[in-house]
Scaffold this motif. Structure first.
Motif, short mmCIF file in Angstrom:
data_model
loop_
_atom_site.label_atom_id
_atom_site.label_comp_id
_atom_site.label_asym_id
_atom_site.label_seq_id
_atom_site.Cartn_x
_atom_site.Cartn_y
_atom_site.Cartn_z
N HIS A 1 3.92 -8.29 7.42
CA HIS A 1 3.67 -6.89 7.07
C HIS A 1 4.62 -6.02 7.88
O HIS A 1 4.98 -6.36 9.01
N SER B 1 3.20 -14.54 1.20
CA SER B 1 2.13 -13.63 0.79
C SER B 1 2.45 -12.16 1.08
O SER B 1 1.58 -11.31 0.93
N PHE C 1 -6.22 -8.78 5.62
CA PHE C 1 -5.81 -9.92 4.82
C PHE C 1 -6.78 -11.09 5.00
O PHE C 1 -7.08 -11.83 4.05
#
Length: 338
Positions: free
Chosen positions: A299, A222, A128
């Motif tokens: 995540h 995100s 990322f």
């Protein structure tokens, strides 16, 4: 000092090292006294401290007890200072990683010694952040004197050959945690571990209670998974939560590791929906530090291989301390600074 270290190690006692999944040595012969001691299965992880040029083998218990230091290894790291950013920058990455399948050195170049243990750089957060590169390994050397040069690798962490061989007995392929830090004091600070553990429990509870609003509030803006952004994931989980009349979620063997920028919680997950769908395996949550004492779930991953722990052996640890080239090298380094 060496005698004191060795005497302390030997005084710990314990059972012989028990083989696990075919990758560890067979159980060592135990004494009559050690047989009376119950084997302790525990998660073991490696803490690489770049500032001290050491790698500490540590335990990570599930409760709030302090982890136990087992042994320190002297290491060599990347030629260049700082956290790895791109392929070819000769820097050793800093973060929380998982060890991979052990590679036999006979199939590699001589500079890697008898064994190499890859780590999963770049991990989800690295990717990322746009970091690039590959082939970051823990490995041996063509000659032990290379460790004395300290900063000589292309980004890998190098060990004395006897030490990397010892590590193959303790790091579980695809499972064991390797934490690399500029300064080891940044790792697993009690306040960070407590906060991330609290948030992880909130995540578990809100899932089990189907409290979708609180559940999704724990995720980073995100966050993406399988092509779904946070809003799409919310809609997806809403459908899933509503598809079961009875839904059971249980987590066990929770472990939390924190760094200066992010944290990883790893655990065994057992999910049962209406007895028509059940999954059991390892869950990994990546928490990113987004503000002062504010963490968001960035995540998550799941695989069907549950966590594997090792049987701690004080006898084996004492043998490693006695035979490790690092024991003498670190002793001499300490004495030279006095």
């Amino acid at each position: 000092m060496y005698r004191r270290i060795l005497s302390l190690a030997l005084s710990l006692g314990g059972l012989g090292f028990i083989a696990n999944q075919g990758w560890a040595d067979e159980a060592a012969t135990t004494t009559e006294e050690s047989i009376r001691v119950k084997a302790q299965r525990e998660m073991v992880y490696l803490l690489v401290d770049k500032s001290k040029l050491t790698a500490d083998l540590m335990t990570m218990p599930e409760d709030n007890q302090q982890s136990e230091h087992l042994i320190s290894f002297k290491i060599a790291i990347g030629k260049e200072e700082g956290d790895k950013q791109k392929m070819g920058d000769n820097r050793t990455p800093e973060g929380i990683y998982f060890s991979q399948r052990i590679l036999n050195g006979r199939k590699l170049g001589k500079k890697y010694g008898p064994f190499a243990i890859p780590i999963d750089f770049p991990n989800p957060l690295d990717r990322f952040l746009g970091k690039t590169g590959y082939g970051i390994w823990l490995h041996g050397v063509e000659a032990d004197r290379r460790i004395e040069a300290a900063k000589v690798t292309e980004g890998c962490v190098a060990f004395y050959n006897a030490d990397i061989q010892s590590l193959t007995q303790w790091l579980v392929p695809d499972q064991s945690v390797v934490v690399i830090a500029k300064d080891g004091s940044q790792v697993n600070r009690p306040e960070n571990v407590a906060k991330v553990r609290q948030l992880t429990q909130e995540w578990i509870d809100s899932w089990a209670k189907r409290d979708l609003d609180h559940y999704i509030s724990l995720y980073h803006d995100s966050f993406t998974v399988d092509g779904k952004d946070k809003q799409a994931y919310y809609e997806y989980k809403k459908r899933v939560f509503g598809s079961y009349k009875n839904m059971e979620v249980a987590m066990n063997n929770i472990r939390v590791f924190t760094h200066d920028r992010y944290a990883v919680a790893v655990m065994n997950q057992d999910f049962n929906g209406d007895n028509r769908y059940r999954s059991y395996g390892r869950k990994i949550l990546y928490w990113q530090l987004t503000g002062e004492d504010e963490w968001k779930l960035f995540h998550e991953e799941f695989d069907e291989k549950p966590l594997q722990f090792v049987d701690l052996s004080r006898e084996k640890i004492a043998q490693i301390i006695k035979s490790s080239p690092s024991t003498k090298a670190l002793q001499e380094h300490t004495e030279s600074r006095l």
